[in-house]
Every structure is written in C-alpha cells, then in structure tokens.
Write an enzyme that holds these catalytic residues in place. Sequence first.
Site, PDB file in Angstrom:
ATOM      1  N   GLY A   1       0.784  -1.238   0.000  1.00  0.00           N
ATOM      2  CA  GLY A   1       0.000   0.000   0.000  1.00  0.00           C
ATOM      3  C   GLY A   1       0.815   1.286   0.000  1.00  0.00           C
TER       4      GLY A   1
ATOM      5  N   ASP B   1      -4.568  -5.768  -6.187  1.00  0.00           N
ATOM      6  CA  ASP B   1      -3.473  -6.724  -5.970  1.00  0.00           C
ATOM      7  C   ASP B   1      -4.051  -8.117  -5.702  1.00  0.00           C
ATOM      8  OD1 ASP B   1      -0.234  -6.086  -5.074  1.00  0.00           O
ATOM      9  OD2 ASP B   1      -1.002  -8.106  -4.726  1.00  0.00           O
TER      10      ASP B   1
ATOM     11  N   ASP C   1       3.222  -1.273 -10.316  1.00  0.00           N
ATOM     12  CA  ASP C   1       4.466  -1.724  -9.677  1.00  0.00           C
ATOM     13  C   ASP C   1       4.418  -3.248  -9.579  1.00  0.00           C
ATOM     14  OD1 ASP C   1       6.924  -1.091  -8.556  1.00  0.00           O
ATOM     15  OD2 ASP C   1       6.161  -0.923  -6.515  1.00  0.00           O
TER      16      ASP C   1
ATOM     17  N   LYS D   1       6.766  -0.367 -13.589  1.00  0.00           N
ATOM     18  CA  LYS D   1       8.042  -1.001 -13.286  1.00  0.00           C
ATOM     19  C   LYS D   1       8.451  -1.863 -14.479  1.00  0.00           C
ATOM     20  CE  LYS D   1       8.323  -3.611  -9.354  1.00  0.00           C
ATOM     21  NZ  LYS D   1       9.263  -3.004  -8.441  1.00  0.00           N
TER      22      LYS D   1
HETATM   23  C1  LIG Z   1       6.716  -4.583  -5.489  1.00  0.00           C
HETATM   24  S1  LIG Z   1       5.129  -5.030  -4.920  1.00  0.00           S
HETATM   25  C2  LIG Z   1       4.272  -3.501  -5.004  1.00  0.00           C
HETATM   26  C3  LIG Z   1       4.596  -2.534  -3.901  1.00  0.00           C
HETATM   27  C4  LIG Z   1       3.651  -1.361  -3.859  1.00  0.00           C
HETATM   28  N1  LIG Z   1       3.828  -0.476  -5.016  1.00  0.00           N
HETATM   29  C5  LIG Z   1       3.822  -0.541  -2.613  1.00  0.00           C
HETATM   30  O1  LIG Z   1       4.309   0.582  -2.683  1.00  0.00           O
HETATM   31  O2  LIG Z   1       3.425  -1.007  -1.538  1.00  0.00           O
HETATM   32  C6  LIG Z   1       4.485  -5.929  -6.278  1.00  0.00           C
HETATM   33  C7  LIG Z   1       3.079  -6.403  -6.115  1.00  0.00           C
HETATM   34  O3  LIG Z   1       2.579  -6.864  -7.372  1.00  0.00           O
HETATM   35  C8  LIG Z   1       1.566  -7.807  -7.082  1.00  0.00           C
HETATM   36  N2  LIG Z   1       1.215  -8.568  -8.296  1.00  0.00           N
HETATM   37  C9  LIG Z   1       1.987  -9.430  -8.994  1.00  0.00           C
HETATM   38  N3  LIG Z   1       1.302  -9.958 -10.026  1.00  0.00           N
HETATM   39  C10 LIG Z   1       0.051  -9.409  -9.985  1.00  0.00           C
HETATM   40  C11 LIG Z   1      -1.120  -9.568 -10.787  1.00  0.00           C
HETATM   41  N4  LIG Z   1      -1.128 -10.393 -11.851  1.00  0.00           N
HETATM   42  N5  LIG Z   1      -2.244  -8.878 -10.450  1.00  0.00           N
HETATM   43  C12 LIG Z   1      -2.224  -8.045  -9.380  1.00  0.00           C
HETATM   44  N6  LIG Z   1      -1.146  -7.848  -8.583  1.00  0.00           N
HETATM   45  C13 LIG Z   1      -0.014  -8.528  -8.876  1.00  0.00           C
HETATM   46  C14 LIG Z   1       2.193  -8.653  -5.985  1.00  0.00           C
HETATM   47  O4  LIG Z   1       1.224  -9.382  -5.277  1.00  0.00           O
HETATM   48  C15 LIG Z   1       2.904  -7.584  -5.146  1.00  0.00           C
HETATM   49  O5  LIG Z   1       2.128  -7.203  -4.046  1.00  0.00           O
END
Ligand SMILES: C[S@@+](CC[C@H](N)C(=O)[O-])C[C@H]1O[C@@H](n2cnc3c(N)ncnc32)[C@H](O)[C@@H]1O
Length: 204
Positions: free
Chosen positions: A60, A79, A119, A159
């Site tokens: 978050g 997410d 992200d 990203k």
């Molecule tokens: C690096 S983290 C994001 C951090 C976030 N921007 C923050 O500031 O808290 C990457 C996220 O991408 C999500 N993710 C990966 N594949 C996904 C998908 N197909 N659909 C939705 N979320 C996804 C993961 O569950 C993870 O929580």
Amino acid sequence: MKKNKVSKNWINKQKRDIYVRESKIQGYRSRSAFKLIEIDKKFNFFKKNIKFLDLGGAPGGWAQVATKNIKNGKILSVDIKPIEPIDNVDFLIGDFTDFQIQKKIFNYFNTKIDLLVSDMAPNTTGNKNIDSLATGNLCILAIDFASKILKDNGVFVSKIFMGSVFEEIRLKAQKVFKNVKIFKPSSSRKESKENYIICKNLSN
Ligand SMILES: C[S@@+](CC[C@H](N)C(=O)[O-])C[C@H]1O[C@@H](n2cnc3c(N)ncnc32)[C@H](O)[C@@H]1O
C-alpha cells in the site's frame, strides 16, 4: 549461496538501507513509496482531483503517496494480496490479468482515468531472466489496458526490469504513447535492473 546466508544478507541490507528507515519514520508501508515520490517529482503527474489506478498495490505504499496528493479524486488499488485499509482508497483483490478483474476496474471508474501506475512484479524465482520476463509481460498487459482506460492526455507509469523483454516494451509503448521516458529513481536499488517507464499522451 545457502538460503540462510541469502536471507541474513537481505536482513543486513534492509537494516543499512536509508529508505527502509525513512519509510518507518514517515509511516510508509514500503520503501517503494519513495520511488513513486521521486518519479512524480520529475514528471509531475499528481493533481488534486484525478482518477488513479494502482496495479500491484500491496502492501500500500504507492496508495499512501496517492492519498497525500489526490484530494477529491478516485483511487483504486488492485493486488492478488489483500491490502490493509487506507483512508480514501478503494481496493480490489484479484489477478489483474484476469478479464473479470479488468471488467471490475472499468465498472469501478465508469469513465476514462488520468493516471495508471503499475508496480506489479510476480514473486521472484532467483533467476533474473525469468523474473524480468515475467514482470515485462505484466507491463505489456498493463500498456494494453492503459490504451483502453486512460484519457487521451493520461499518464502511465510501470516497473520494468532491463533485460531481453525491454526492447519489446519500449517499442510497444512508443506505438501506444506519444512520449515515452525511462527513469531509475535513486531509491531503486543500484544493483537491481529495475527501472520505470513513464508514458504520456495516447497516440490514438
Ligand atoms: C513490489 S510489490 C508492489 C509494492 C507497492 N507499489 C507498494 O508501494 O506497496 C508488487 C506487487 O505486485 C503484485 N502482483 C503481482 N502480479 C500481480 C497480478 N497479476 N495482479 C495483481 N497484482 C499482482 C504482488 O502481489 C505484489 O504485491
């Protein structure tokens, strides 16, 4: 390297990392928050009353940054993992690649939006090529989605990991958007291949 050693190294790195410490002081859930702050400082896309979609939003951090900048807008964070509530942010738990989830996102806004950030990154496998490919595929899908849901003058931020898929992403982004930039915030770890692509104005 043994698994124990890898996780010890990771813990030590976290302790030394100024962004990890600063995120605790400022109450951000992730050090990633500083990446979005830096990207916005350079590209200046946050406005008071915009419609904002945050893909891969858990835990978050980016949504917290969004609430500080968007006052009378609409913020949706999506997410696979659940996200603890944040004031003025709505959440959708599900896989963004699932068509039903994409339909729910369209229904939620019910109009074109101003800013889409992604992200998203799948759990890392340890194999840098596989990881960069998987993240790149999510970015490509997010570009497709952006082309349908963004306003003509909308902004897309995602990203990416430098690697074999980078050229494909850049070419696709240049087809869909008039302005495409690549930027690595200083809060993104130097040793990581992580970068961000910032795109503006749909080509149509
Ligand atoms: C690096 S983290 C994001 C951090 C976030 N921007 C923050 O500031 O808290 C990457 C996220 O991408 C999500 N993710 C990966 N594949 C996904 C998908 N197909 N659909 C939705 N979320 C996804 C993961 O569950 C993870 O929580």
